[in-house]
Design an enzyme around this catalytic site. Sequence first.
Site, PDB file in Angstrom:
ATOM      1  N   THR A 106      -9.629   8.458   8.660  1.00 34.36           N
ATOM      2  CA  THR A 106     -10.938   9.102   8.475  1.00 34.36           C
ATOM      3  C   THR A 106     -12.025   8.090   8.825  1.00 34.36           C
ATOM      4  O   THR A 106     -11.830   6.888   8.643  1.00 34.36           O
ATOM      5  CB  THR A 106     -11.084   9.569   7.011  1.00 34.36           C
ATOM      6  OG1 THR A 106     -10.002  10.445   6.714  1.00 34.36           O
ATOM      7  CG2 THR A 106     -12.397  10.302   6.773  1.00 34.36           C
ATOM      8  N   TYR A 119       0.842  -1.207   0.000  1.00 34.10           N
ATOM      9  CA  TYR A 119       0.000   0.000   0.000  1.00 34.10           C
ATOM     10  C   TYR A 119       0.872   1.250   0.000  1.00 34.10           C
ATOM     11  O   TYR A 119       0.726   2.126  -0.842  1.00 34.10           O
ATOM     12  CB  TYR A 119      -0.893  -0.032   1.230  1.00 34.10           C
ATOM     13  CG  TYR A 119      -1.880   1.113   1.346  1.00 34.10           C
ATOM     14  CD1 TYR A 119      -2.944   1.227   0.449  1.00 34.10           C
ATOM     15  CD2 TYR A 119      -1.780   2.052   2.371  1.00 34.10           C
ATOM     16  CE1 TYR A 119      -3.864   2.256   0.568  1.00 34.10           C
ATOM     17  CE2 TYR A 119      -2.704   3.077   2.497  1.00 34.10           C
ATOM     18  CZ  TYR A 119      -3.749   3.179   1.593  1.00 34.10           C
ATOM     19  OH  TYR A 119      -4.660   4.194   1.719  1.00 34.10           O
TER      20      TYR A 119
END
Length: 331
Positions: free
Chosen positions: A179, A149
Amino acid sequence: MEKRKRILITGAAGFLGSHLCDRFIKEDYHVIAMDNLITGQLKNIEHLFPLENFEFYNHDVSKFIHVAGGLDYILHFASPASPIDYLKIPIQTLKVGSLGIHNCLGLAKAKNARVLIASTSEVYGDPTVHPQTEEYWGNVNPIGPRGVYDEAKRFQEAITMAYHTFHGVETRIVRIFNTYGPKMRLNDGRVLPAFIGQALRGEDITIFGDGSQTRAFCYVDDLVEGIYRLLHSHYVYPVNIGNPDEISIKDFAEEIIKLTGTDQKVVFHDLPVDDPKQRQPDISKAKELLDWSPKVSRSEGLKITYEYFKSLSPEELTKKEHNNFDKYIIR
Ligand code: UDP
């Protein structure tokens, strides 16, 4: 009447992608949504299907992207984004962050569109600078489990800047910190849905490590506002968007226990490899350039998010995973 602006959103059925679809529909854009539904959920955008200014394509953006007609903007948000997801589908994670962005940039060049890419605080790895400023280059293990990632996102930034400097494509880069909000997948493995899901199912709350590691959680509406402003700004370098209100995972577990009223106990598991010890965005740039700062406190945001998870059906609550990863796992 001014012609509607046309925007392509990749990863449109995902957590952030679906909130962005809502926002750009609200702003009266024509939204072309794309997702291959590996980690995205169609239910996040189903309510938009009847609208004449919304189209959906079930497509893998790692393969050639064709969009008929003009395009003003592209938001590249397609990617697995939780540590569990990219452990399960590492090759797809690398492909969408490399081949996927290459296709988006090629499309942007062909259509003369502006591209905004979703980068991440993971480009800072396990940071040795705190809080993290955009100037910090990071401390990333390229061959660890998170490398697929982190390095894909770092490559994504590099190729985006190259298309900007070499081809003159208009580009924007947002570095997104943790988030949360409605439409997160309950079982994506991230800490917030994990803790709330455990509380709702009456399971123990699992803290990894001793819980002293920190994160700073941003409510999704604040993030979307920051992205909207960045897209319409003139700034081509990366901008951190996140909420600097930092908390240890142990204290966060206590907050979730209070919020949900669960009487389950906390249990401690091994800390995953390369799990960052501390993370907090320095948002001076976003404040200065975009006049942006987060407005929703963690207690307000958590209440809204808890209501969302409570509204899920018992089947959704107990399902171990919404998506069928098995066929995507490379053994
Ligand atoms: N974490 C935890 N229990 C869980 C899931 C996660 O203690 O059930 C921890 C994880 O080890 C990390 C933090 O919570 O330190 C945030 O993890 P998450 O997967 O949400 O995202 P990250 O910020 O690590 O990408």
